[in-house]
Design an enzyme around this catalytic site. Structure first.
Site: not given
Length: 221
Positions: A141, A143
């Site tokens: 991911d 962030d």
């Protein structure tokens, strides 16, 4: 928090000085102490983590994350710090990301700046940029951290992120509230009745109107 530590927020970075071990406020296991020592000798930084209730003034909670996803937490006096940086601007980390992600991230930076908000990044991409070690994987991911000050900026960011959230990589992260706490942008975009809010040293539930009112106050200021 002592005046000289204002701005030492979660997701900021520090490099510890040579005498860091003498500034520990909580013990470390011997193996962890040796690993931290090796890390610091290599000139690598640690990230500022959320404090804990009862921590003294001038104390920090820090985190060391390794590329193989191990975590070491440190509790030290701020005197251990040799250098300090605020959270990493996303614009500085774009070229560290996989090539296939760069155009999207660069566009995100431009669109956030058009809203008057400078995006930052934490997590695997930030660790990779700061250390030059391999943290980012194809399924990682991104962030992100945003600090809007006015309601129109918040609404614009949530619209921007919601439109981009189904692509690759997955965009996660937080909205920094005007009072210094933070909330996951995905949760805030869902407009639930109550939100999980991360403060400097605690986690609490707040109702949605009380969170949104923080930005309305900024508009009126």
């Amino acid at each position: 928090m002592p005046p000289e530590m204002v701005g030492w927020s979660r997701h900021g970075w520090v490099r510890l000085g040579e005498g860091w071990a003498g500034c520990l406020r909580s013990p470390l296991a011997e193996a962890e102490r040796e690993e931290v020592a090796d890390w610091c000798r290599a000139g690598r930084p640690l990230v500022i983590a959320r404090g804990r209730t009862g921590d003294g003034a001038g104390e920090l909670r820090l985190g060391l994350a390794t590329p193989d996803k191990r975590r070491i937490g440190l509790h030290v006096a701020a005197d251990a710090v040799a250098e300090h940086w605020r959270p990493l601007p996303l614009a500085e980390a774009v070229e560290t990301a996989p090539e296939a992600w760069r155009a999207m991230l660069a566009e995100l930076v431009l669109r956030a700046l058009a809203l008057g908000v400078r995006p930052a990044v934490y997590g695997s991409l930030a660790w990779q940029h700061r250390t030059e070690l391999g943290y980012v994987r194809p399924d990682s991911d991104i962030d992100l951290l945003f600090a809007p000050r006015e309601r129109w900026q918040l609404d614009g960011l949530l619209d921007l992120l919601t439109a981009a959230c189904d692509g690759t990589p997955r965009l996660d992260g937080e909205i920094l509230l005007p009072d210094g706490a933070a909330v996951a942008w995905r949760e805030l975009a869902g407009r639930p009745a109550r939100l999980l809010v991360k403060g400097p040293a605690e986690v609490s539930l707040r109702d949605l109107p009380s969170v949104l009112t923080l930005f309305d106050r900024e508009d009126a200021a």
